[in-house]
Design an enzyme around this catalytic site. Structure first.
Site, PDB file in Angstrom:
ATOM      1  N   CYS A 185       0.842  -1.195   0.000  1.00 49.42           N
ATOM      2  CA  CYS A 185       0.000   0.000   0.000  1.00 49.42           C
ATOM      3  C   CYS A 185       0.882   1.252   0.000  1.00 49.42           C
ATOM      4  CB  CYS A 185      -0.945  -0.069   1.198  1.00 49.42           C
ATOM      5  SG  CYS A 185      -2.087   1.309   1.395  1.00 49.42           S
ATOM      6  N   ASP A 232      -8.411  -3.214  -7.837  1.00 57.14           N
ATOM      7  CA  ASP A 232      -7.905  -1.970  -7.257  1.00 57.14           C
ATOM      8  C   ASP A 232      -7.803  -0.892  -8.336  1.00 57.14           C
ATOM      9  OD1 ASP A 232      -6.752  -0.077  -5.641  1.00 57.14           O
ATOM     10  OD2 ASP A 232      -4.877  -1.170  -5.308  1.00 57.14           O
ATOM     11  N   HIS A 263      -7.357  -4.420  -3.193  1.00 56.15           N
ATOM     12  CA  HIS A 263      -6.263  -3.709  -2.537  1.00 56.15           C
ATOM     13  C   HIS A 263      -6.106  -4.277  -1.122  1.00 56.15           C
ATOM     14  CE1 HIS A 263      -3.691  -0.132  -1.949  1.00 56.15           C
ATOM     15  NE2 HIS A 263      -4.126  -0.188  -0.695  1.00 56.15           N
TER      16      HIS A 263
END
Length: 295
Positions: A185, A232, A263
């Site tokens: 991330c 995502d 995600h």
């Protein structure tokens, strides 16, 4: 409690709303209002919200006291002061080992990332998970506060502290001096930043991370493994331009997109977003990539 509330149907719209809340402009109240509408009631929303979030109480895959490992919290010097970190390495090894820094999500250095560092150590690496919120006082226990601190963090400071982490772990006695970086991330974006700014980086693996700017790709020296979640759309919007820039400059890279995954699919503390099949495959590719490029 009704059966639907015990076993709620978590839709992609709910996952997308949570992503908007944690990464974009939606605030907590706005997220819960939106989730309530999607779930059909406030009661259902209250059940679903923790399933979307990461659960810090989730059991670690590798326990902190695993006898196969040597682990410790430490502090080392960085450009803005002391940097806190967590170091994990095999308890027994026949020689010096390649090293990997494990860069946290936008929640800071938490127990999940410490667990990932231990997993990396069991694969035969010296693993350092730096707290890149150290310049702001360190990662708080409050996840909401940590996200706010990440948002306010100066990017140049964060990159400089990540580079200092590479330099530190390269000199650890059990390290062979070759260092890779894996990030998730926010940390995935940091891996791309390191690829641009740290020529000493030996290899980079970015999980669903923000891409580097196309004009900076020429600075990249390290081979990259770029792993994305098929659902995502926010992060994936930058893949094509990044791919073209990497190809045009003759960079060594791999791109893998895990269809049907969201995600944060690697984060096993998030019940709604964790995808074991995708996570296991991505992890095996990560380990293989580091062994190939850091040996």
């Amino acid at each position: 409690m009704s059966e639907p509330t015990k076993h709620p149907n978590i839709t992609q719209q709910m996952v997308d709303a949570f992503d908007e809340y944690t990464h974009l402009t939606l605030d907590r109240r706005g997220f819960m209002d939106k989730l309530t509408k999607l779930a059909g009631s406030a009661t259902a929303a209250a059940v679903i919200a923790p399933m979307l979030a990461a659960n810090s109480a989730q059991a670690a895959i590798i326990t902190p006291d695993d006898k196969r490992l040597l682990t410790k919290d430490l502090v080392f010097s960085g450009p803005s002061g002391d940097i806190k970190g967590y170091l994990a390495s095999p308890a027994e090894s026949s020689g010096q080992l390649p090293a990997v820094i494990v860069i946290h999500e936008n929640r800071g250095l938490n127990d999940h990332i410490r667990d990932v560092a231990r997993r990396m150590a069991l694969e035969g690496f010296v693993a350092l998970a730096p707290d890149l919120l150290s310049s702001a006082g360190g990662t708080p226990t409050d996840e909401e506060k940590a996200r706010g601190m990440i948002s306010a963090l100066d990017s140049k400071t964060a990159i400089a502290e990540a580079i200092a982490s590479i330099d530190y772990v390269a000199k650890v006695k059990s390290s062979n001096g070759k260092v890779g970086a894996v990030g998730f991330c926010w940390g995935g974006g940091m891996v791309n930043d390191l690829a641009v700014n740290a020529p000493q980086l030996g290899a980079g693996v970015a999980y669903y991370g923000r891409q580097a700017k196309s004009e900076d790709v020429a600075k990249i020296k390290a081979p990259l493994l770029l792993q994305y979640a098929g659902l995502d759309t926010r992060i994936n919007a930058g893949i094509d331009d990044y791919r073209k820039a990497l190809e045009a400059d003759g960079k060594a890279f791999e791109i893998h997109i895990y269809e049907g995954a969201n995600h944060a699919f690697n984060n096993d503390t998030s019940a709604a977003r964790y995808d074991k099949k995708a996570a296991d495959l991505a992890w095996s590719r990560t380990v293989e990539f580091f062994k190939k490029n850091l040996s």
